[in-house]
Design a protein around this motif. Sequence first.
Motif, mmCIF file in Angstrom:
data_model
loop_
_atom_site.group_PDB
_atom_site.id
_atom_site.type_symbol
_atom_site.label_atom_id
_atom_site.label_comp_id
_atom_site.label_asym_id
_atom_site.label_seq_id
_atom_site.Cartn_x
_atom_site.Cartn_y
_atom_site.Cartn_z
ATOM 1 N N MET A 265 49.530 24.182 38.145
ATOM 2 C CA MET A 265 48.546 24.672 38.977
ATOM 3 C C MET A 265 48.159 26.047 38.459
ATOM 4 O O MET A 265 47.170 26.258 38.763
ATOM 5 N N ASP A 266 49.029 26.811 37.770
ATOM 6 C CA ASP A 266 48.562 27.998 37.205
ATOM 7 C C ASP A 266 47.528 27.940 36.100
ATOM 8 O O ASP A 266 46.687 28.632 35.971
ATOM 9 N N SER A 267 47.704 26.742 35.299
ATOM 10 C CA SER A 267 46.703 26.434 34.343
ATOM 11 C C SER A 267 45.199 26.111 34.881
ATOM 12 O O SER A 267 44.350 26.487 34.416
ATOM 13 N N ILE A 268 45.381 25.456 36.024
ATOM 14 C CA ILE A 268 44.075 24.879 36.751
ATOM 15 C C ILE A 268 43.441 26.203 37.300
ATOM 16 O O ILE A 268 42.306 26.432 37.265
ATOM 17 N N THR A 269 44.248 26.823 37.849
ATOM 18 C CA THR A 269 43.779 28.322 38.203
ATOM 19 C C THR A 269 43.066 29.020 37.368
ATOM 20 O O THR A 269 41.928 29.552 37.694
ATOM 21 N N THR A 270 43.634 29.166 36.174
ATOM 22 C CA THR A 270 43.218 29.959 34.963
ATOM 23 C C THR A 270 41.788 29.302 34.665
ATOM 24 O O THR A 270 40.741 30.077 34.281
ATOM 25 N N GLY A 271 41.595 27.852 34.443
ATOM 26 C CA GLY A 271 40.684 27.142 34.073
ATOM 27 C C GLY A 271 39.503 27.239 35.151
ATOM 28 O O GLY A 271 38.178 27.635 34.489
ATOM 29 N N VAL A 272 39.466 27.287 36.503
ATOM 30 C CA VAL A 272 38.507 27.495 37.512
ATOM 31 C C VAL A 272 37.968 29.122 37.082
ATOM 32 O O VAL A 272 36.883 29.344 37.357
ATOM 33 N N SER A 273 39.111 29.891 36.870
ATOM 34 C CA SER A 273 38.878 31.207 36.682
ATOM 35 C C SER A 273 37.789 31.543 35.743
ATOM 36 O O SER A 273 36.694 32.359 35.749
ATOM 37 N N GLN A 274 38.007 30.984 34.721
ATOM 38 C CA GLN A 274 37.229 31.080 33.437
ATOM 39 C C GLN A 274 35.775 30.584 33.715
ATOM 40 O O GLN A 274 34.725 31.048 32.950
ATOM 41 N N LEU A 275 35.727 29.678 34.545
ATOM 42 C CA LEU A 275 34.348 28.731 34.903
ATOM 43 C C LEU A 275 33.584 29.841 35.671
ATOM 44 O O LEU A 275 32.228 29.704 35.600
ATOM 45 N N VAL A 276 34.227 30.196 36.819
ATOM 46 C CA VAL A 276 33.341 30.821 37.829
ATOM 47 C C VAL A 276 33.708 32.205 38.152
ATOM 48 O O VAL A 276 32.706 32.789 38.934
ATOM 49 N N ASP A 277 34.542 32.869 37.737
ATOM 50 C CA ASP A 277 34.804 34.311 38.253
ATOM 51 C C ASP A 277 33.826 35.161 37.241
ATOM 52 O O ASP A 277 33.633 35.058 36.121
ATOM 53 N N ALA A 278 33.624 36.431 37.887
ATOM 54 C CA ALA A 278 32.606 37.427 37.414
ATOM 55 C C ALA A 278 33.623 38.091 36.589
ATOM 56 O O ALA A 278 34.709 38.638 36.844
ATOM 57 N N ASP A 279 33.086 38.734 35.374
ATOM 58 C CA ASP A 279 33.597 39.882 34.754
ATOM 59 C C ASP A 279 33.229 41.099 35.157
ATOM 60 O O ASP A 279 32.060 41.502 35.007
ATOM 61 N N MET A 280 34.057 41.763 35.918
ATOM 62 C CA MET A 280 33.852 42.747 36.752
ATOM 63 C C MET A 280 33.386 44.256 35.827
ATOM 64 O O MET A 280 32.415 44.946 36.185
ATOM 65 N N ASN A 281 34.095 44.241 34.529
ATOM 66 C CA ASN A 281 33.584 45.206 33.850
ATOM 67 C C ASN A 281 32.273 45.109 33.211
ATOM 68 O O ASN A 281 31.112 45.837 33.276
ATOM 69 N N GLN A 282 31.683 43.686 32.857
ATOM 70 C CA GLN A 282 30.304 43.405 32.608
ATOM 71 C C GLN A 282 29.311 43.578 33.785
ATOM 72 O O GLN A 282 28.351 44.323 33.483
ATOM 73 N N GLU A 283 29.868 43.186 35.025
ATOM 74 C CA GLU A 283 28.855 43.279 36.022
ATOM 75 C C GLU A 283 28.580 44.648 36.572
ATOM 76 O O GLU A 283 27.502 45.141 36.909
ATOM 77 N N SER A 284 29.759 45.507 36.525
ATOM 78 C CA SER A 284 29.579 47.018 36.840
ATOM 79 C C SER A 284 28.678 47.563 35.779
ATOM 80 O O SER A 284 27.734 48.428 36.183
#
Length: 317
Positions: A265-284
């Motif tokens: 479950m942790d691995s899947i959560t990490t995988g989803v994060s890499q696909l759809v999460d924004a890089d907050m440093n980059q976006e700011s």
Amino acid sequence: MGMNSINTNIAAMTALQSLQQTSKDMLTTQSRISTGLRVASASDNAAYWSIATSMRSDNAALSTVQDALGLGKGTVNVAYTAMNSSIDLVSQMKQKLAAALGPGVDRSKIQSDITELQNQLKGVADSASFSGENWLSVDSSATGYNATKSIVSSFTRSSDGSVSIGYITVDTSQAVLFDANTSASAGGILDSQRDSTGAVVSTGGTSIMGIDISNLTDSAADQATLSGYVQSVQKALDAMTTAATGLGANQTRINLQSDFVSTLMDSITTGVSQLVDADMNQESTKLQALQVKQQLGVQALSIANQSSQNILSLFRG
């Protein structure tokens, strides 16, 4: 030098388009910052959104599997704990019977202790229930009874979309201490009839729960009966030890599977994060650049609009 026209202000149009694009980019960046997602909907990236949605669904299913494993773990733990307690009580009964083999002892007093142990054994087995499941005290004649218990242990979705469910099966038939089914040729470990060698028989024997030494004497026949009871208790202990070992092995297997599902479950959560999460440093950083770009765009539009006013000065005397 380019042509100046009062009908079409090309510089202003270019500046306005640039400013509109900057505003649009700012909205996208602000949305990513506020949601924390780079792909929040299918329109952002259809492929990534589809994969992430399926993976989130799989994780929700795995969460249910984790719950099922937790329920199974609880049931096995209760059965294992009760079996260990019962082994201790039967061991005490064996000690009492060994003491009763001595000449001249008051066997009626020893029997009062044995009776208490027998009652305690029944109480332990009857209370070994978790979420309505009792594996030690059963009624094999009950509708739908099955000694083989299935615990949901895995959820797998293949590339073609088909889903398969995995199970850990636990054979509880060897762990039954009491069986209320009177028509069965043999009951549980403690209520089955046993002969003088301790072997389970269909008739003519005495169960561990039926042992009563209060009227036994020092005669050779009674001594043989006592020795038979000791044999029966020893055979019951052996069977209970085997059952406890089996339950312990199932405990280990369920714990390992639960740990694996948690890691998955942790691995899947990490995988989803890499696909759809924004890089907050980059976006700011991008937002700050866009804010500067917007200010410059407003100034450029103002300058472009001012060029139309400059044409008027050509007609002043």
